[in-house]
Every structure is written in C-alpha cells, then in structure tokens.
Design a protein around this motif. Structure first.
Motif, PDB file in Angstrom:
ATOM      1  N   TYR A   1       0.827  -1.205   0.000  1.00  0.00           N
ATOM      2  CA  TYR A   1       0.000   0.000   0.000  1.00  0.00           C
ATOM      3  C   TYR A   1       0.860   1.253   0.000  1.00  0.00           C
ATOM      4  O   TYR A   1       0.604   2.203  -0.731  1.00  0.00           O
TER       5      TYR A   1
ATOM      6  N   LEU B   1       2.312   1.893  -3.338  1.00  0.00           N
ATOM      7  CA  LEU B   1       1.330   2.497  -4.233  1.00  0.00           C
ATOM      8  C   LEU B   1       1.148   3.980  -3.898  1.00  0.00           C
ATOM      9  O   LEU B   1       1.088   4.837  -4.777  1.00  0.00           O
ATOM     10  N   LEU B   2       1.087   4.262  -2.599  1.00  0.00           N
ATOM     11  CA  LEU B   2       0.872   5.635  -2.133  1.00  0.00           C
ATOM     12  C   LEU B   2       2.017   6.537  -2.567  1.00  0.00           C
ATOM     13  O   LEU B   2       1.802   7.605  -3.143  1.00  0.00           O
TER      14      LEU B   2
ATOM     15  N   ILE C   1      -3.448   2.918 -13.040  1.00  0.00           N
ATOM     16  CA  ILE C   1      -3.876   2.010 -11.986  1.00  0.00           C
ATOM     17  C   ILE C   1      -5.400   2.018 -11.925  1.00  0.00           C
ATOM     18  O   ILE C   1      -6.051   2.961 -12.338  1.00  0.00           O
ATOM     19  N   GLU C   2      -5.926   0.957 -11.416  1.00  0.00           N
ATOM     20  CA  GLU C   2      -7.375   0.822 -11.268  1.00  0.00           C
ATOM     21  C   GLU C   2      -7.674   0.654  -9.791  1.00  0.00           C
ATOM     22  O   GLU C   2      -6.911   0.028  -9.061  1.00  0.00           O
ATOM     23  N   LEU C   3      -8.780   1.213  -9.368  1.00  0.00           N
ATOM     24  CA  LEU C   3      -9.211   0.969  -7.994  1.00  0.00           C
ATOM     25  C   LEU C   3     -10.267  -0.120  -8.031  1.00  0.00           C
ATOM     26  O   LEU C   3     -11.133  -0.111  -8.889  1.00  0.00           O
TER      27      LEU C   3
ATOM     28  N   ASP D   1     -13.636  -2.030  -6.780  1.00  0.00           N
ATOM     29  CA  ASP D   1     -14.917  -1.459  -6.399  1.00  0.00           C
ATOM     30  C   ASP D   1     -14.947  -1.136  -4.901  1.00  0.00           C
ATOM     31  O   ASP D   1     -14.433  -1.868  -4.080  1.00  0.00           O
ATOM     32  N   GLU D   2     -15.554  -0.004  -4.624  1.00  0.00           N
ATOM     33  CA  GLU D   2     -15.685   0.475  -3.250  1.00  0.00           C
ATOM     34  C   GLU D   2     -16.185  -0.610  -2.289  1.00  0.00           C
ATOM     35  O   GLU D   2     -15.650  -0.815  -1.215  1.00  0.00           O
ATOM     36  N   GLU D   3     -17.215  -1.330  -2.739  1.00  0.00           N
ATOM     37  CA  GLU D   3     -17.832  -2.325  -1.857  1.00  0.00           C
ATOM     38  C   GLU D   3     -16.854  -3.426  -1.488  1.00  0.00           C
ATOM     39  O   GLU D   3     -16.806  -3.881  -0.355  1.00  0.00           O
TER      40      GLU D   3
ATOM     41  N   ARG E   1      -7.065  -5.127  -2.391  1.00  0.00           N
ATOM     42  CA  ARG E   1      -6.403  -4.262  -3.364  1.00  0.00           C
ATOM     43  C   ARG E   1      -4.971  -4.690  -3.621  1.00  0.00           C
ATOM     44  O   ARG E   1      -4.279  -4.101  -4.435  1.00  0.00           O
TER      45      ARG E   1
END
Lengths: 333, 347
Positions: free
Chosen positions: A254, A257-258, A275-277, A279-281, A296
């Motif tokens: 993480y 990525l940050l 990059i792709e995020l 889905d929120e759920e 993720r």
C-alpha cells in the motif's frame, strides 16, 4: 531511558453507526491496536499519514481527549489520560495543544486577533501583570515570524490563511506545551505559503523542545520536516519508521502504491502506468480478520486472510511494515 | 504512457489551430471601497487538443478567469472588457440565452466534485440526463440509459451507481460523475477547476488519469486550474503562471519546470516540496499589495528579489523571450541578434 512523553498502547476505537428505526447498529473500527511512542527528549515531529478514513483524525481526537478509547491506553508522562483527576486534566490540556486544519473556522470574526491571546492568558493564568502578558504575546508572535502590535489589532478577515495559521501556532507556543497535535495544518494554505508554517514547526521543535504529532495526507511536506512516520491504512499501521527511510524505500504494497502516486513535480517523470481501484464495496468489505489491504493488494495470497499481519522489521532504525511478505521465516509462496 | 505524453508535449503548438482566444480580459469585483481587480487584462490562446494549466496562489484570479470565459461571474463581479473567441466566434456580444446553448455543448466546466456541485436530491442518472435533455430535447428512455451507461464506462464508473444519490458515492466517484457530465455533449473546450484536489493521493491519481484518457479520446482542449505543481507537471502541455490578475509567464511545462524565467515562477518552482530530496524550506509571503490599488509598474515589484527602478514605473509586457516562452519581466533584454540577456546578472 526516561519515560516517554506520549505512549499509546493497543489503542482501539470503534464507532457505532446507524441504529435508526428498523436498521441494525453497525460497528466501524476506526483505529485498531495502535501503538505509538514519542520520546521525551529530544523533541521530534511524528507524522501520521493515510487516506481519508484511515483513522488519523480519530487518533488526533483521542489524544486531545475529544473522544474516548474503546480499549487500550494513552499514557502521557506516565499517567493514563483516562484516569486523570480534574487538576491533572487541566495540566494535560496545558501540555498538549492543538492546531487545526481550517484557519478560518477557529476564529470568532467579531473579535480582534488579540482576543485569542487574551483568552489563553486568562484561562491558563500565565501572567503576573499586564506588561508581562504583552511581552509573552510579543515573544510568541516573534517566534512564528510575525510582528506584534499591528497584527493584534486586526480582525481575522484581514489576515491571510498562512498568517492565521501562524497565529494559531503562536497561541499554542504561548502556553509552552510539550506536544502540539497539528491536524492537517497546511492543507488549506497555499502551496507557496506552506513553507512558512512548516518552518515554525521546525523552530519550535529545535529551539523550544516542543514535539509534534503532525497529521497529514501530504507525504511531501512530511518528508521535508518529519522525523518518524506512521502510515495508516483503515485503522491499522501499514508501515512505520524514520520518514526518509519509509518514503525512500517503502516496503508495504500500500505504501509503495501511495508513494508512487504522489505526482512528481517533474514533467519528464510521469506516472508510468494506469492504476485501477477495485470497487468500493469490495474494499470496504475487507475481512476484518485478515489483512485489510488484501482486496487491493497485487501480492496477496491466502495466508493474508488468516490474521492481521503484525509489524515485521524491514530495515534498520525500527523501520517496520505489517505485511506477511516480510515474515522472517521464509514463507514459500 | 510516458513516451506518448512526451510526444504530445513536444508538439509545435504555434502551428496548431487555436480553439479559444482570450484577449485583454478584465474582470472586477465591486466593493464599497473601490473595485478589486481580479483579472487585469490577460491574453492567451488555447490550441486544439492541448491541456493548458493555469496556476497561481489563491486570489490570483485563476478561477475568476475560468468563470469569466464561461460568463458565470456573479455580481458584484463583472467583466469590464476584453474579447473571448471560440472557434472564431466572439462570445462577448452574446445574450445569456445564446450563451446557454454554448455551455456544455461547446464549453464545459468540470467543477470540484467533492464540493456541492451535484444536486443531493437527484439521482446520478437524472442529473446527467438533465444536461442532455436541456440541450438535445427529450429522448427515448432506453436510448438515454444506454448513453449514460456508455458515459459511465468512459470515466470508469460502475453501472450500479446509475440509481444512486450523490451522498452514496465516494469523493473520487463524485468527481468522475462531474467529468461524465462535462463530456456528455462532446464539448470542444473543457475547463477543469481544481478537479482533483480534495481527493486522496491514490484516488487523485486515478481521477487524473481518467481525465487524461477522456481528453485523449475526445480530442478536446482543456484548461486545468490548480495549485498543485506536481499534478501540473503530470498532466498539462503548457502552463500559464498568474500573479495578482496577470499572466507573468506562459511556457511549455518542460521549460517552466526546468528554466522558469519570471522571478515569481522561480519562487513557485522552488517552493515545491519534493519527495526525492530534503531541501531547506523556501519561505515566501502571499500577495502583498491591496488588490483594489495595485502599484504602478510591475505587479510583482513588492516581492521581487531583483526589483529595479524601471519596475516601479513601467509595466513589463508579456514578450516571447525564447521559442514559446513568454515572460513579463524587465530583467531580460533581447539583443538584435535575438540573444536573451539577464540584466541583473550582467550588471
């Protein structure tokens, strides 16, 4: 070693949300088993970084006593702040001061700037007589690079955001605290003016021995002034250590990525991949038992879902990351 | 992506067709103590397919410029003078009715989505449909639905948010809904006002990349307003630096970051905090003069480290000192052979 200035042990904060008619109460873990130590001396700037919802403001509120822990302890100079007497709480409030994000909302627009200082001096009974009070205010303003009289007679709307934020630093300085909790002190100030505020922080650290808990989402300012850094992800520490070590060579996926996502001010050094995020759920539904970054994580495997990863040493000087990739006994994948 | 981006930035913009021309735009805000000069006569071109960054500290007039182009300035602000041409059509003489037809279809604004730019009482799909029906009239429900879902796909939104309200979305999603609305009617110019600030770093990167991808796909020209120099370096082709209502330098993003010429641009570049090296903090003050009463001569004289006598009386014009690098500063002299000389350095 003498006792630490601030020692946070296994701090957990759970918020109850919902619970209206017909809906069930849900629990949101804002901070989970969080540990942090700030040494008494020398004074340091400790950065708490993370995205929104990572628990960094919850931590500030806990340290400032605005909200209480669900479990764990916050110990200040050997005393648990949950068990302090009234007098000790007053002392604590004098020793721990705050600077907030919004330099506009903290002022009462009806009063002149001097009112801010008069209140502090009255409430903490800092002065013996009026002239001594004046001198202290003057010294406080000088410490943040402002000049007395003309600024004190002004109204808040006549000052720039940077000036207002420096006045808040001067106010905190006046009380001579041991620790200042600065919650996003520069995020609402223009980029070109941020340096002045960060410089005040360095000065107070070096000359007045005031430590800072610097809460921010901006890694570049943390990199310029911070000593230690804690990077939070959904309430847990993802990585911690000396700021330069963590940002120069991040270990947790993480944090990698940050750091990689901070836009570099160099037109020839552009983001190299899209990059792709997820889905929120999916992200929110992260299994509370295992690693929260698992949905993720490009490197995750089943092992990550068994339990939350503890902090493993990844480099010298207490640089640690909570990721099974760094488990000492080589886990074969 | 990097090589491709370089190609577009190296393109010769002087040969490209300009879609938007702004000439001597002036915008004032009236106050009881006199007019605040927010935009003091700025001129620039926006070329086909390019992204132009507009940067400067708060209060320098960058957002006012954008809203001026869209003629969305609210009283007590008003446009005092100047010319705005879109595809060779002068926009200044248009009535509000005529201008309304241009907004969204030709000139679209992507506001800061995290702020209150979406209507909290309308579902996401209704808001987008609203934009489309206002300009194109009512359409069959199924066709509209397909079109909106297509837009969602373009900006990377999942189809399940179709029936959601704005408060159910995260900041990054709201921002992408705003992008979807901005491009719904294929405008030729898009103005993005701080579209990616107030987002988390990782989300910001995703939204910024969405914006770049969409721009590339539709071939629109874009004006990006912001104060994050890092983001500018990543996203724009040319950059205009504003100070107190004036453009002090306009250049390709490479030249501006490598060799900023105006003293204010230099301050701006030096004060960027880096993640690569720890450097001493560069402390600067904000705008120091009263915006109602700017000093005669150069607008930056009170903060300029190289200020000369000439600066206090004569206003420096914006001159092309190097190919495609225009600077408004007395510090540089161009000799007859075309050589640029720094006056302070040689004295």
């Amino acid at each position: 070693m003498s006792q630490p200035l601030l020692d946070i042990r296994n701090a957990t904060k759970v918020y109850q949300v919902g619970g209206g008619i017909g809906s069930k109460k849900k629990e949101v873990v804002a901070l989970q088993n969080f540990n942090l130590t700030i040494a008494d001396r020398p004074a340091t700037i400790t950065t708490i970084a993370g995205e929104s919802g990572s628990g960094k403001t919850t931590l500030a509120n806990l340290v400032l006593g605005f909200t209480h822990l669900s479990s764990g302890q916050i110990v200040f100079q050997g005393k648990d702040i949950g068990e302090m007497t009234h007098k000790e709480i007053m002392d604590y409030r004098q020793n721990v001061q705050a600077v907030f994000q919004d330099p506009f909302g903290v002022y009462n627009p009806f009063y002149r700037v001097e009112h801010v200082f008069d209140l502090v001096i009255k409430n903490f009974k800092l002065h013996k007589n009026d002239s001594e009070a004046r001198d202290r205010i003057e010294a406080g303003l000088n410490a943040v690079g402002l000049r007395g009289e003309d600024i004190l007679r002004k109204y808040p709307h006549q000052l720039s955001g940077g000036q207002r934020q420096r006045i808040m630093m001067a106010r905190a300085y006046l009380i001579k605290p041991k620790l200042i909790v600065a919650d996003e002190p520069v995020s609402m100030v223009d980029a070109s003016l941020r340096a002045a505020i960060l410089d005040v922080m360095l000065k107070l650290r070096d000359e007045e021995n005031i430590s800072f808990l610097y809460i921010t989402h901006d890694l570049s300012t943390a990199y310029q002034v911070g000593d230690q850094i804690y990077i939070l992800y959904q309430g847990s520490i993802a990585e911690r250590g000396p700021t330069t070590s963590v940002i120069d060579k991040p270990h947790h996926p993480y944090v990698q990525l940050l750091v990689d996502s901070v836009p570099q001010p160099d037109p020839d050094d552009k983001w190299d991949k899209d990059i792709e995020l997820p889905d929120e759920e999916v992200m929110r539904a992260a299994d509370a038992k295992g690693c929260r970054f698992y949905p993720r994580c490009p490197k995750g495997w089943e092992h990550c879902l068994t339990a939350a990863p503890p902090l493993y040493k990844v480099a010298e000087n207490h640089h640690e990351a909570s990721c099974y990739l760094y488990e000492p006994k080589a886990v074969s994948r | 992506m990097s090589s491709q981006a370089n190609e577009t930035t190296q393109k010769d913009w002087s040969k490209a067709k300009s879609v938007l021309k702004v000439r001597d735009l002036r915008i004032h805000y009236d106050t009881p103590k006199g007019a605040v000069i927010a935009v003091a006569g700025i001129s620039f071109n926006l070329y086909e397919g390019e992204t132009l960054g507009l940067v400067g500290e708060s209060g320098c007039g960058k957002s006012t410029t954008a809203y001026g182009i869209l003629q969305l300035i609210q009283p007590p602000g008003h446009i005092v003078g100047g010319e705005i041409q879109l595809d060779d059509r002068n926009l200044m003489g248009l009535s509000e009715r005529e201008f309304r037809r241009l907004r969204w279809t030709k000139l679209a604004l992507i506001p800061q989505g995290a702020m209150n730019s979406l209507n909290p009482t309308m579902k996401v799909h209704q808001q987008i449909a609203d934009v489309i029906t206002t300009h194109e009239g009512r359409q069959p429900k199924e066709k509209m639905r397909k079109r909106i879902l297509e837009l969602f796909k373009t900006v990377g939104l999942p189809a399940r948010i179709y029936d959601m309200y704005p408060h159910e979305l995260s900041g990054g999603m709201k921002q992408r809904v705003c992008i979807a609305m901005g491009i719904a009617l294929n405008p030729s110019v898009v103005i993005a006002d701080e579209s990616t600030s107030a987002l988390d770093v990782v989300v910001q990167r995703v939204v910024a990349q969405t914006l770049l991808k969409v721009k590339e796909m539709l071939g629109v020209a874009m004006i990006m307003i912001g104060h994050d120099m890092g983001l500018m370096a990543q996203m724009v082709d040319r950059i205009a630096v504003m100070y107190a209502g004036k453009i002090v330098e306009i250049a390709s993003v490479q030249s501006l970051f490598k060799e900023p010429m105006h003293p204010y641009s230099q301050v701006l570049i030096e004060s960027i905090p880096s993640l690569k090296e720890k450097k001493p903090l560069k402390i600067t003050e904000g705008i120091t003069h009263d915006p109602r009463n700017p000093p005669p001569g150069c607008i930056f004289q009170l903060r300029c480290p190289f200020v000369m006598e000439k600066c206090k009386t004569q206003e420096p014009p914006l001159r092309e000192l190097k190919p495609r690098q225009e600077v408004a500063c007395h510090l540089y002299e161009v000799s007859e052979t075309g050589e640029v000389k720094n006056v302070a350095a040689s004295a």
